[in-house]
Design a protein around this motif. Structure first.
Motif, PDB file in Angstrom:
ATOM      1  N   ARG A 117      16.920  60.260 -74.479  1.00  0.00           N
ATOM      2  CA  ARG A 117      17.400  60.913 -73.249  1.00  0.00           C
ATOM      3  C   ARG A 117      17.807  62.357 -73.550  1.00  0.00           C
ATOM      4  N   ALA A 118      18.439  62.562 -74.695  1.00  0.00           N
ATOM      5  CA  ALA A 118      18.835  63.926 -75.089  1.00  0.00           C
ATOM      6  C   ALA A 118      17.606  64.796 -75.325  1.00  0.00           C
ATOM      7  N   ARG A 119      16.539  64.228 -75.896  1.00  0.00           N
ATOM      8  CA  ARG A 119      15.297  64.997 -76.075  1.00  0.00           C
ATOM      9  C   ARG A 119      14.723  65.405 -74.727  1.00  0.00           C
ATOM     10  N   GLY A 120      14.779  64.491 -73.764  1.00  0.00           N
ATOM     11  CA  GLY A 120      14.305  64.822 -72.414  1.00  0.00           C
ATOM     12  C   GLY A 120      15.115  65.943 -71.801  1.00  0.00           C
ATOM     13  N   ALA A 121      16.418  65.909 -71.974  1.00  0.00           N
ATOM     14  CA  ALA A 121      17.279  66.962 -71.436  1.00  0.00           C
ATOM     15  C   ALA A 121      16.982  68.299 -72.098  1.00  0.00           C
ATOM     16  N   SER A 122      16.730  68.271 -73.387  1.00  0.00           N
ATOM     17  CA  SER A 122      16.392  69.500 -74.109  1.00  0.00           C
ATOM     18  C   SER A 122      15.067  70.069 -73.605  1.00  0.00           C
ATOM     19  N   TRP A 123      14.083  69.204 -73.388  1.00  0.00           N
ATOM     20  CA  TRP A 123      12.790  69.656 -72.872  1.00  0.00           C
ATOM     21  C   TRP A 123      12.950  70.245 -71.471  1.00  0.00           C
ATOM     22  N   LYS A 124      13.779  69.610 -70.643  1.00  0.00           N
ATOM     23  CA  LYS A 124      14.039  70.133 -69.297  1.00  0.00           C
ATOM     24  C   LYS A 124      14.570  71.564 -69.374  1.00  0.00           C
ATOM     25  N   THR A 125      15.490  71.804 -70.279  1.00  0.00           N
ATOM     26  CA  THR A 125      16.059  73.140 -70.433  1.00  0.00           C
ATOM     27  C   THR A 125      14.980  74.149 -70.827  1.00  0.00           C
ATOM     28  N   ALA A 126      14.159  73.786 -71.811  1.00  0.00           N
ATOM     29  CA  ALA A 126      13.097  74.698 -72.261  1.00  0.00           C
ATOM     30  C   ALA A 126      12.085  74.957 -71.148  1.00  0.00           C
ATOM     31  N   LEU A 127      11.688  73.909 -70.443  1.00  0.00           N
ATOM     32  CA  LEU A 127      10.719  74.063 -69.362  1.00  0.00           C
ATOM     33  C   LEU A 127      11.288  74.920 -68.238  1.00  0.00           C
ATOM     34  N   CYS A 128      12.500  74.651 -67.837  1.00  0.00           N
ATOM     35  CA  CYS A 128      13.101  75.409 -66.730  1.00  0.00           C
ATOM     36  C   CYS A 128      13.320  76.871 -67.110  1.00  0.00           C
ATOM     37  N   THR A 129      13.643  77.136 -68.355  1.00  0.00           N
ATOM     38  CA  THR A 129      13.767  78.522 -68.819  1.00  0.00           C
ATOM     39  C   THR A 129      12.429  79.234 -68.709  1.00  0.00           C
ATOM     40  N   ALA A 130      11.360  78.574 -69.147  1.00  0.00           N
ATOM     41  CA  ALA A 130      10.019  79.167 -69.061  1.00  0.00           C
ATOM     42  C   ALA A 130       9.633  79.418 -67.597  1.00  0.00           C
ATOM     43  N   ALA A 143      19.183  81.865 -58.693  1.00  0.00           N
ATOM     44  CA  ALA A 143      19.259  81.344 -60.064  1.00  0.00           C
ATOM     45  C   ALA A 143      18.896  79.865 -60.040  1.00  0.00           C
ATOM     46  N   GLY A 144      18.272  79.405 -61.097  1.00  0.00           N
ATOM     47  CA  GLY A 144      17.932  77.991 -61.190  1.00  0.00           C
ATOM     48  C   GLY A 144      16.673  77.594 -60.454  1.00  0.00           C
ATOM     49  N   LEU A 145      15.882  78.573 -60.081  1.00  0.00           N
ATOM     50  CA  LEU A 145      14.650  78.276 -59.348  1.00  0.00           C
ATOM     51  C   LEU A 145      13.671  77.467 -60.211  1.00  0.00           C
ATOM     52  N   GLY A 146      13.706  77.644 -61.519  1.00  0.00           N
ATOM     53  CA  GLY A 146      12.836  76.883 -62.408  1.00  0.00           C
ATOM     54  C   GLY A 146      13.086  75.386 -62.307  1.00  0.00           C
ATOM     55  N   LEU A 147      14.353  74.986 -62.249  1.00  0.00           N
ATOM     56  CA  LEU A 147      14.677  73.571 -62.096  1.00  0.00           C
ATOM     57  C   LEU A 147      14.178  73.051 -60.751  1.00  0.00           C
ATOM     58  N   LEU A 148      14.334  73.842 -59.718  1.00  0.00           N
ATOM     59  CA  LEU A 148      13.851  73.437 -58.401  1.00  0.00           C
ATOM     60  C   LEU A 148      12.332  73.240 -58.425  1.00  0.00           C
ATOM     61  N   MET A 149      11.607  74.162 -59.070  1.00  0.00           N
ATOM     62  CA  MET A 149      10.153  74.048 -59.152  1.00  0.00           C
ATOM     63  C   MET A 149       9.750  72.856 -60.018  1.00  0.00           C
ATOM     64  N   ALA A 150      10.445  72.640 -61.132  1.00  0.00           N
ATOM     65  CA  ALA A 150      10.140  71.491 -61.986  1.00  0.00           C
ATOM     66  C   ALA A 150      10.395  70.184 -61.239  1.00  0.00           C
ATOM     67  N   SER A 151      11.438  70.153 -60.442  1.00  0.00           N
ATOM     68  CA  SER A 151      11.739  68.956 -59.653  1.00  0.00           C
ATOM     69  C   SER A 151      10.656  68.720 -58.609  1.00  0.00           C
ATOM     70  N   PHE A 152      10.205  69.782 -57.959  1.00  0.00           N
ATOM     71  CA  PHE A 152       9.109  69.667 -57.001  1.00  0.00           C
ATOM     72  C   PHE A 152       7.864  69.135 -57.706  1.00  0.00           C
ATOM     73  N   TRP A 153       7.574  69.668 -58.884  1.00  0.00           N
ATOM     74  CA  TRP A 153       6.412  69.229 -59.668  1.00  0.00           C
ATOM     75  C   TRP A 153       6.485  67.743 -59.987  1.00  0.00           C
ATOM     76  N   GLN A 154       7.642  67.294 -60.490  1.00  0.00           N
ATOM     77  CA  GLN A 154       7.784  65.873 -60.817  1.00  0.00           C
ATOM     78  C   GLN A 154       7.609  65.003 -59.570  1.00  0.00           C
ATOM     79  N   GLY A 155       8.159  65.454 -58.465  1.00  0.00           N
ATOM     80  CA  GLY A 155       7.982  64.718 -57.213  1.00  0.00           C
ATOM     81  C   GLY A 155       6.532  64.672 -56.779  1.00  0.00           C
TER      82      GLY A 155
END
Length: 190
Positions: A117-130, A143-155
């Protein structure tokens, strides 16, 4: 004098991941892995100690691969919203619905294990930063638009799975283009 290893641990973990992806987490045993890689189950027990240790090591190896793929795609994708789309589409090559569904069984294993789970959280951080780096040029981007886009992608991956017509990459790209268009299109000021 110890006998030389005929297969590296990484080769064995790659074989374990192939088993996990083809047949699910419950199919990974020392016996099935031994048949797949040509080593005795006893040899595998010596190396990985327990089935849980073997599964964790295999899934950590898979996370390593995802980290490497994400870094390579991020290095090659332009620093633009189109680059963010390119990055996520590049991470969407799941194949057909069966491959995607088997992947969800592996995700279940990641969620059950705090180390994974911690590896997944770390990957989320790297992906959202990119993604943030590629979306920063959008005027007024929060701010935080990367997380919003990653969440849209997963959905969008999940929604495709309910009606898996066409290539998942095409479905994801079309949705992400709509997502970005909604961000850059502002209603006229009154």
């Amino acid at each position: 004098m110890a006998r030389p290893r005929t297969l590296s641990d990484l080769d064995i973990l790659d074989a374990a991941n192939r088993l996990l992806h083809r047949h699910g987490p419950e199919a990974l045993t020392f016996e099935s892995l031994g048949r797949a890689c040509g080593l005795s189950p006893a040899t595998l027990v010596q190396r990985f100690k327990s089935k849980a240790g073997l599964k964790r090591a295999a899934l950590l190896r898979a996370w390593d691969g995802l980290d490497e793929m994400t870094a390579a795609l991020a290095a090659s994708a332009p620093q633009t919203p189109d680059g963010a789309i390119e990055l996520l589409v590049g991470l969407s090559h799941y194949g057909g619905i069966e491959t995607y569904a088997e992947g969800l069984l592996l995700l279940r294993e990641d969620l059950r294990d705090p180390v994974l789970r911690a590896r997944g959280a770390s990957w989320k951080t790297a992906l959202c930063t990119a993604l943030d780096e590629r979306l920063s040029g959008i005027a007024g981007a929060p701010a935080g638009l990367g997380l919003l886009m990653a969440s849209f992608w997963q959905g969008s991956l999940l929604w495709w799975a309910f009606e898996p017509e066409g290539q998942v990459e095409d479905f994801v790209e079309a949705g992400l283009r709509q997502f970005v268009a909604a961000l850059v299109t502002r209603p006229a000021e009154r």
